[in-house]
Design a protein around this motif. Sequence first.
Motif, mmCIF file in Angstrom:
data_model
loop_
_atom_site.group_PDB
_atom_site.id
_atom_site.type_symbol
_atom_site.label_atom_id
_atom_site.label_comp_id
_atom_site.label_asym_id
_atom_site.label_seq_id
_atom_site.Cartn_x
_atom_site.Cartn_y
_atom_site.Cartn_z
ATOM 1 N N UNK A 132 0.843 -1.204 0.000
ATOM 2 C CA UNK A 132 0.000 0.000 0.000
ATOM 3 C C UNK A 132 0.881 1.258 0.000
ATOM 4 N N UNK A 133 1.953 1.205 0.760
ATOM 5 C CA UNK A 133 2.886 2.329 0.808
ATOM 6 C C UNK A 133 3.546 2.538 -0.557
ATOM 7 N N UNK A 134 3.988 1.442 -1.180
ATOM 8 C CA UNK A 134 4.598 1.527 -2.511
ATOM 9 C C UNK A 134 3.617 2.122 -3.519
ATOM 10 N N UNK A 135 2.353 1.760 -3.402
ATOM 11 C CA UNK A 135 1.323 2.308 -4.279
ATOM 12 C C UNK A 135 1.176 3.814 -4.044
ATOM 13 N N UNK A 136 1.196 4.214 -2.778
ATOM 14 C CA UNK A 136 1.043 5.641 -2.468
ATOM 15 C C UNK A 136 2.230 6.471 -2.968
ATOM 16 N N UNK A 137 3.399 5.838 -3.083
ATOM 17 C CA UNK A 137 4.587 6.520 -3.616
ATOM 18 C C UNK A 137 4.666 6.420 -5.141
ATOM 19 N N UNK A 138 3.670 5.779 -5.745
ATOM 20 C CA UNK A 138 3.629 5.553 -7.194
ATOM 21 C C UNK A 138 4.780 4.691 -7.699
ATOM 22 N N UNK A 139 5.275 3.786 -6.852
ATOM 23 C CA UNK A 139 6.303 2.834 -7.287
ATOM 24 C C UNK A 139 5.669 1.731 -8.133
ATOM 25 N N UNK A 140 4.389 1.518 -7.904
ATOM 26 C CA UNK A 140 3.611 0.555 -8.688
ATOM 27 C C UNK A 140 2.294 1.222 -9.054
ATOM 28 N N UNK A 141 1.729 0.775 -10.144
ATOM 29 C CA UNK A 141 0.470 1.365 -10.585
ATOM 30 C C UNK A 141 -0.737 0.537 -10.147
ATOM 31 N N UNK A 142 -0.594 -0.770 -10.177
ATOM 32 C CA UNK A 142 -1.731 -1.632 -9.868
ATOM 33 C C UNK A 142 -1.254 -2.843 -9.068
ATOM 34 N N UNK A 143 -1.738 -2.940 -7.859
ATOM 35 C CA UNK A 143 -1.395 -4.090 -7.025
ATOM 36 C C UNK A 143 -2.645 -4.891 -6.658
ATOM 37 N N UNK A 144 -3.725 -4.622 -7.382
ATOM 38 C CA UNK A 144 -4.999 -5.269 -7.065
ATOM 39 C C UNK A 144 -4.889 -6.793 -7.064
ATOM 40 N N UNK A 145 -4.238 -7.368 -8.076
ATOM 41 C CA UNK A 145 -4.113 -8.826 -8.155
ATOM 42 C C UNK A 145 -3.278 -9.385 -7.009
#
Length: 120
Positions: free
Chosen positions: A83-96
């Motif tokens: 979730x943190x990586x997503x908030x930093x835009x390190x990843x775009x989609x981690x839903x899967x």
Amino acid sequence: MRKNNYRDLLVWQKSMDLAKQVYMITKYFPKEEVYGLTSQVRRCAVSIPSNISEGKGRGGDKEFVRFLQISLGSLYELQTQLELALSFNYVKNIENILELSLEIEKMLNKLITVKGGRNV
């Protein structure tokens, strides 16, 4: 192959898949995170199936449950870090990946309950 091996556990198999997926997405984290979030996320992901297999190898249900609980803690840590990586835009989609992690979470909780532990 031994009967009732940790490799036969669906939760271990799914945890291995999760770890592989985590390694794939962390390849694209910024280089300055190699000793930070990238390393931490990978350690958590590897810890989940590792603790399942170690606990299974201990022989008794009490020890197995203890290691399942450690795996569950690592899973929660991984979910937070993703979730943190997503908030930093390190990843775009981690839903899967998060969906798989929630499935593993349910499986671990069920196995902890069935083996005589408390549901955490």
